[in-house]
Design a protein around this motif. Structure first.
Motif, short mmCIF file in Angstrom:
data_model
loop_
_atom_site.label_atom_id
_atom_site.label_comp_id
_atom_site.label_asym_id
_atom_site.label_seq_id
_atom_site.Cartn_x
_atom_site.Cartn_y
_atom_site.Cartn_z
N LEU A 1 38.84 49.80 50.51
CA LEU A 1 38.63 49.48 49.11
C LEU A 1 39.94 49.08 48.45
O LEU A 1 39.99 48.13 47.67
CB LEU A 1 38.01 50.67 48.38
CG LEU A 1 37.58 50.44 46.93
CD1 LEU A 1 36.55 49.32 46.84
CD2 LEU A 1 37.04 51.74 46.33
N SER A 2 41.02 49.79 48.77
CA SER A 2 42.33 49.44 48.23
C SER A 2 42.75 48.04 48.67
O SER A 2 43.32 47.27 47.88
CB SER A 2 43.38 50.46 48.68
OG SER A 2 43.14 51.73 48.12
N ASP A 3 42.49 47.71 49.93
CA ASP A 3 42.81 46.37 50.43
C ASP A 3 42.04 45.30 49.65
O ASP A 3 42.60 44.26 49.29
CB ASP A 3 42.50 46.25 51.92
CG ASP A 3 43.51 46.97 52.80
OD1 ASP A 3 44.58 47.34 52.29
OD2 ASP A 3 43.22 47.16 53.99
N PHE A 4 40.77 45.56 49.41
CA PHE A 4 39.95 44.61 48.66
C PHE A 4 40.50 44.40 47.26
O PHE A 4 40.73 43.26 46.83
CB PHE A 4 38.50 45.11 48.59
CG PHE A 4 37.69 44.44 47.53
CD1 PHE A 4 37.21 43.15 47.69
CD2 PHE A 4 37.40 45.11 46.34
CE1 PHE A 4 36.46 42.53 46.69
CE2 PHE A 4 36.66 44.49 45.34
CZ PHE A 4 36.18 43.20 45.52
N ILE A 5 40.75 45.49 46.54
CA ILE A 5 41.24 45.38 45.17
C ILE A 5 42.60 44.70 45.15
O ILE A 5 42.86 43.79 44.35
CB ILE A 5 41.34 46.78 44.52
CG1 ILE A 5 39.97 47.43 44.46
CG2 ILE A 5 41.96 46.69 43.12
CD1 ILE A 5 40.00 48.90 44.07
N GLY A 6 43.50 45.13 46.05
CA GLY A 6 44.83 44.56 46.09
C GLY A 6 44.83 43.08 46.43
O GLY A 6 45.55 42.29 45.81
N ASN A 7 43.99 42.68 47.38
CA ASN A 7 43.93 41.27 47.78
C ASN A 7 43.41 40.39 46.64
O ASN A 7 43.97 39.33 46.36
CB ASN A 7 43.04 41.10 49.01
CG ASN A 7 43.68 41.62 50.28
OD1 ASN A 7 44.90 41.77 50.36
ND2 ASN A 7 42.87 41.92 51.28
N ALA B 1 45.16 38.06 35.17
CA ALA B 1 44.77 38.45 36.53
C ALA B 1 43.86 39.67 36.50
O ALA B 1 42.87 39.74 37.25
CB ALA B 1 46.01 38.74 37.36
N ILE B 2 44.17 40.65 35.65
CA ILE B 2 43.32 41.84 35.55
C ILE B 2 41.93 41.46 35.06
O ILE B 2 40.91 41.90 35.60
CB ILE B 2 43.96 42.88 34.61
CG1 ILE B 2 45.28 43.39 35.20
CG2 ILE B 2 42.99 44.06 34.38
CD1 ILE B 2 46.07 44.28 34.24
N ALA C 1 43.35 41.13 43.33
CA ALA C 1 44.29 41.15 42.20
C ALA C 1 45.51 40.29 42.50
O ALA C 1 46.02 39.59 41.61
CB ALA C 1 44.70 42.59 41.89
N THR C 2 45.98 40.31 43.74
CA THR C 2 47.14 39.50 44.13
C THR C 2 46.81 38.02 44.04
O THR C 2 47.59 37.21 43.51
CB THR C 2 47.58 39.86 45.55
OG1 THR C 2 47.96 41.24 45.60
CG2 THR C 2 48.77 39.01 45.99
N GLU C 3 45.65 37.63 44.54
CA GLU C 3 45.21 36.24 44.46
C GLU C 3 45.08 35.80 43.01
O GLU C 3 45.50 34.68 42.65
CB GLU C 3 43.87 36.07 45.18
CG GLU C 3 43.93 36.21 46.70
CD GLU C 3 44.29 34.89 47.39
OE1 GLU C 3 44.45 33.87 46.68
OE2 GLU C 3 44.39 34.89 48.62
#
Length: 246
Positions: free
Chosen positions: A62-68, A29-30, A70-72
Protein backbone atom coordinates in the motif's frame (compact mmCIF):
# COMPACT_ATOMS: atom_id res chain seq x y z
CA UNK A 1 -17.57 5.95 0.28
CA UNK A 2 -15.82 8.90 1.87
CA UNK A 3 -13.44 10.91 -0.30
CA UNK A 4 -10.31 12.43 1.27
CA UNK A 5 -10.26 16.23 1.25
CA UNK A 6 -7.33 18.59 1.03
CA UNK A 7 -7.20 20.87 4.08
CA UNK A 8 -5.92 24.33 3.13
CA UNK A 9 -5.06 25.13 6.77
CA UNK A 10 -2.50 22.33 6.74
CA UNK A 11 -0.69 23.68 3.68
CA UNK A 12 2.55 25.63 4.19
CA UNK A 13 3.06 28.03 1.26
CA UNK A 14 6.50 28.98 2.57
CA UNK A 15 8.05 25.49 2.63
CA UNK A 16 11.58 25.25 1.26
CA UNK A 17 11.85 23.12 -1.88
CA UNK A 18 14.68 22.60 -4.40
CA UNK A 19 14.93 22.89 -8.19
CA UNK A 20 12.44 25.78 -8.37
CA UNK A 21 9.63 23.51 -7.18
CA UNK A 22 6.77 25.53 -5.70
CA UNK A 23 4.80 24.40 -2.62
CA UNK A 24 1.66 24.89 -4.72
CA UNK A 25 2.85 22.08 -6.99
CA UNK A 26 2.90 19.76 -3.98
CA UNK A 27 -0.62 20.91 -3.18
CA UNK A 28 -1.66 20.04 -6.74
CA UNK A 29 -0.01 16.61 -6.45
CA UNK A 30 -1.89 15.82 -3.23
CA UNK A 31 -5.21 16.85 -4.77
CA UNK A 32 -4.53 14.79 -7.89
CA UNK A 33 -3.62 11.79 -5.75
CA UNK A 34 -6.88 12.15 -3.83
CA UNK A 35 -8.86 12.35 -7.09
CA UNK A 36 -7.09 9.28 -8.52
CA UNK A 37 -7.55 7.35 -5.28
CA UNK A 38 -11.25 8.24 -5.11
CA UNK A 39 -11.91 7.34 -8.75
CA UNK A 40 -10.02 4.06 -8.41
CA UNK A 41 -11.94 3.01 -5.31
CA UNK A 42 -15.27 3.91 -6.86
CA UNK A 43 -14.42 1.66 -9.82
CA UNK A 44 -13.25 -1.19 -7.58
CA UNK A 45 -16.36 -1.00 -5.41
CA UNK A 46 -18.64 -0.82 -8.43
CA UNK A 47 -17.03 -3.97 -9.84
CA UNK A 48 -17.23 -5.78 -6.50
CA UNK A 49 -13.47 -5.90 -5.84
CA UNK A 50 -13.43 -4.03 -2.54
CA UNK A 51 -11.06 -1.07 -2.13
CA UNK A 52 -7.42 -0.54 -2.97
CA UNK A 53 -6.69 -0.81 0.78
CA UNK A 54 -8.26 -4.28 0.87
CA UNK A 55 -6.69 -5.38 -2.42
CA UNK A 56 -3.20 -4.33 -1.26
CA UNK A 57 -3.30 -5.81 2.21
CA UNK A 58 0.41 -5.64 3.00
CA UNK A 59 1.47 -2.26 4.39
CA UNK A 60 4.54 -2.13 2.16
CA UNK A 61 2.42 -2.76 -0.96
CA UNK A 62 0.00 0.00 0.00
CA UNK A 63 2.86 2.38 0.81
CA UNK A 64 4.45 1.62 -2.56
CA UNK A 65 1.17 2.38 -4.32
CA UNK A 66 0.64 5.69 -2.52
CA UNK A 67 4.27 6.72 -2.90
CA UNK A 68 4.40 5.86 -6.60
CA UNK A 69 1.21 7.74 -7.45
CA UNK A 70 2.11 10.79 -5.32
CA UNK A 71 5.60 10.88 -6.86
CA UNK A 72 4.20 10.71 -10.39
CA UNK A 73 1.68 13.43 -9.62
CA UNK A 74 4.38 15.72 -8.21
CA UNK A 75 6.55 15.30 -11.29
CA UNK A 76 3.57 16.02 -13.54
CA UNK A 77 2.59 19.09 -11.51
CA UNK A 78 6.04 20.68 -11.84
CA UNK A 79 7.61 22.13 -14.99
CA UNK A 80 11.07 21.62 -13.47
CA UNK A 81 10.86 17.90 -12.64
CA UNK A 82 10.61 14.59 -14.47
CA UNK A 83 10.31 11.02 -13.22
CA UNK A 84 13.51 8.98 -13.32
CA UNK A 85 12.90 6.66 -16.26
CA UNK A 86 15.06 3.90 -14.81
CA UNK A 87 13.11 1.52 -12.61
CA UNK A 88 14.54 1.64 -9.07
CA UNK A 89 16.90 4.42 -10.15
CA UNK A 90 18.02 7.07 -7.66
CA UNK A 91 16.67 9.64 -7.10
CA UNK A 92 13.02 9.14 -7.99
CA UNK A 93 12.49 12.58 -9.54
CA UNK A 94 15.04 14.44 -11.62
CA UNK A 95 15.50 18.12 -12.57
CA UNK A 96 14.75 18.56 -16.24
CA UNK A 97 17.50 21.15 -16.75
CA UNK A 98 20.33 18.72 -15.90
CA UNK A 99 22.15 18.28 -19.23
CA UNK A 100 23.80 15.01 -18.20
CA UNK A 101 20.43 13.53 -17.29
CA UNK A 102 18.92 14.77 -20.54
CA UNK A 103 21.66 13.03 -22.51
CA UNK A 104 20.68 9.79 -20.75
CA UNK A 105 17.00 10.39 -21.56
CA UNK A 106 16.48 10.77 -17.82
CA UNK A 107 17.24 7.09 -17.24
CA UNK A 108 19.61 7.44 -14.29
CA UNK A 109 20.94 4.58 -12.17
CA UNK A 110 22.35 6.79 -9.41
CA UNK A 111 22.45 10.56 -9.74
CA UNK A 112 23.63 13.37 -7.52
CA UNK A 113 20.76 15.76 -8.25
CA UNK A 114 17.06 15.20 -7.75
CA UNK A 115 14.44 14.32 -5.15
CA UNK A 116 14.02 10.91 -3.56
CA UNK A 117 10.57 10.18 -2.15
CA UNK A 118 9.48 7.95 0.71
CA UNK A 119 6.00 6.91 1.80
CA UNK A 120 5.11 5.41 5.17
CA UNK A 121 2.52 5.11 7.93
CA UNK A 122 5.34 5.49 10.43
CA UNK A 123 6.10 8.82 12.10
CA UNK A 124 9.85 8.30 11.79
CA UNK A 125 12.70 5.89 11.16
CA UNK A 126 12.24 5.96 7.39
CA UNK A 127 14.66 3.72 5.54
CA UNK A 128 16.73 3.45 2.39
CA UNK A 129 19.28 0.94 1.15
CA UNK A 130 22.23 3.29 1.67
CA UNK A 131 23.25 6.46 3.45
CA UNK A 132 22.08 8.79 0.72
CA UNK A 133 22.84 12.48 0.21
CA UNK A 134 19.93 14.17 -1.55
CA UNK A 135 16.72 16.07 -1.13
CA UNK A 136 13.97 13.87 0.28
CA UNK A 137 10.21 14.26 0.36
CA UNK A 138 8.34 11.99 2.77
CA UNK A 139 4.64 11.27 2.27
CA UNK A 140 3.17 10.08 5.55
CA UNK A 141 -0.35 8.66 5.48
CA UNK A 142 -3.10 7.17 7.62
CA UNK A 143 -5.65 4.62 6.50
CA UNK A 144 -9.02 3.47 7.79
CA UNK A 145 -9.58 0.46 10.01
CA UNK A 146 -9.30 -2.65 7.76
CA UNK A 147 -11.96 -4.33 9.91
CA UNK A 148 -14.56 -1.71 8.94
CA UNK A 149 -17.08 -2.29 6.17
CA UNK A 150 -15.53 -1.31 2.84
CA UNK A 151 -18.24 1.28 2.19
CA UNK A 152 -17.78 2.92 5.60
CA UNK A 153 -14.00 2.69 5.95
CA UNK A 154 -12.22 6.00 6.47
CA UNK A 155 -10.22 6.98 3.38
CA UNK A 156 -6.46 7.15 3.08
CA UNK A 157 -5.26 10.61 4.12
CA UNK A 158 -1.87 12.23 3.73
CA UNK A 159 -1.16 13.65 7.18
CA UNK A 160 2.37 14.95 6.56
CA UNK A 161 4.45 15.85 3.54
CA UNK A 162 7.93 16.72 4.76
CA UNK A 163 10.95 17.89 2.77
CA UNK A 164 14.61 18.16 3.63
CA UNK A 165 18.14 17.98 2.26
CA UNK A 166 19.87 15.04 3.95
CA UNK A 167 23.53 14.06 3.94
CA UNK A 168 25.27 10.81 4.80
CA UNK A 169 25.59 11.79 8.47
CA UNK A 170 21.80 11.88 8.80
CA UNK A 171 21.60 8.09 8.51
CA UNK A 172 22.56 5.00 10.47
CA UNK A 173 23.61 2.02 8.36
CA UNK A 174 22.76 -1.58 9.26
CA UNK A 175 24.91 -4.10 7.44
CA UNK A 176 24.70 -7.87 7.68
CA UNK A 177 27.05 -10.76 8.27
CA UNK A 178 27.93 -13.35 5.64
CA UNK A 179 25.27 -15.80 6.86
CA UNK A 180 22.40 -13.30 7.03
CA UNK A 181 19.71 -12.85 4.39
CA UNK A 182 18.41 -9.65 6.00
CA UNK A 183 18.06 -6.70 3.65
CA UNK A 184 20.78 -4.08 4.11
CA UNK A 185 19.14 -0.86 5.25
CA UNK A 186 19.92 2.66 6.39
CA UNK A 187 17.58 4.55 8.71
CA UNK A 188 17.17 8.29 9.13
CA UNK A 189 18.44 9.36 12.55
CA UNK A 190 17.46 12.31 14.74
CA UNK A 191 19.41 14.94 12.78
CA UNK A 192 17.65 13.95 9.56
CA UNK A 193 14.28 13.74 11.28
CA UNK A 194 14.78 17.27 12.59
CA UNK A 195 15.48 18.59 9.09
CA UNK A 196 12.36 16.95 7.68
CA UNK A 197 10.02 17.85 10.55
CA UNK A 198 11.25 21.45 10.42
CA UNK A 199 10.09 21.86 6.83
CA UNK A 200 6.50 20.62 6.45
CA UNK A 201 4.79 21.26 3.14
CA UNK A 202 1.49 19.79 4.35
CA UNK A 203 0.77 18.76 7.92
CA UNK A 204 -2.12 17.65 10.09
CA UNK A 205 -1.26 19.16 13.49
CA UNK A 206 -2.33 15.89 15.12
CA UNK A 207 0.48 14.18 13.21
CA UNK A 208 3.26 16.37 14.62
CA UNK A 209 5.72 14.27 16.62
CA UNK A 210 8.87 15.00 18.56
CA UNK A 211 10.16 15.57 22.07
CA UNK A 212 10.83 18.46 24.37
CA UNK A 213 11.93 21.74 22.84
CA UNK A 214 11.90 20.31 19.33
CA UNK A 215 8.21 19.40 19.62
CA UNK A 216 7.44 22.93 20.80
CA UNK A 217 9.43 24.31 17.87
CA UNK A 218 7.51 22.16 15.37
CA UNK A 219 4.18 23.35 16.77
CA UNK A 220 5.28 26.99 16.78
CA UNK A 221 6.27 26.62 13.15
CA UNK A 222 2.94 24.98 12.33
CA UNK A 223 1.08 27.90 13.94
CA UNK A 224 2.77 30.22 11.44
CA UNK A 225 0.72 28.81 8.54
CA UNK A 226 -2.31 27.13 10.16
CA UNK A 227 -4.75 29.82 11.42
CA UNK A 228 -7.11 27.31 12.99
CA UNK A 229 -4.31 25.70 14.99
CA UNK A 230 -3.02 29.14 16.01
CA UNK A 231 -6.47 30.16 17.27
CA UNK A 232 -6.93 26.92 19.20
CA UNK A 233 -3.39 26.90 20.63
CA UNK A 234 -2.31 30.47 21.36
CA UNK A 235 0.55 29.10 23.48
CA UNK A 236 2.36 28.27 20.22
CA UNK A 237 1.79 31.66 18.61
CA UNK A 238 5.00 33.69 18.42
CA UNK A 239 5.87 37.17 17.19
CA UNK A 240 6.96 35.59 13.92
CA UNK A 241 3.49 34.06 13.57
CA UNK A 242 1.83 37.44 14.05
CA UNK A 243 4.13 39.09 11.53
CA UNK A 244 3.44 36.35 9.00
CA UNK A 245 -0.32 36.94 9.24
CA UNK A 246 -0.06 40.66 8.46
Amino acid sequence: MQHPKFNEDWFNPNADLPYAVEPGEVRAAIKEFYDFYGDLNQFLLREGHGRIETVLRANNALSDFIGNVATEELAQASDTLIINQKQDGFPDILPVDNEQYAEQDYEVHHGEEGIETKCSKSNGGWQAHNNEEAWFIVFRYERGDPEDDVDEMDPIRLVQVLAGSLNEDDWSHSGRNDDSRRTITSSIISSGMYKLRSNPVYEDPAAITGRGEELVEYKQRHAQFDPTFADEHPEYVTEQTTQGEN
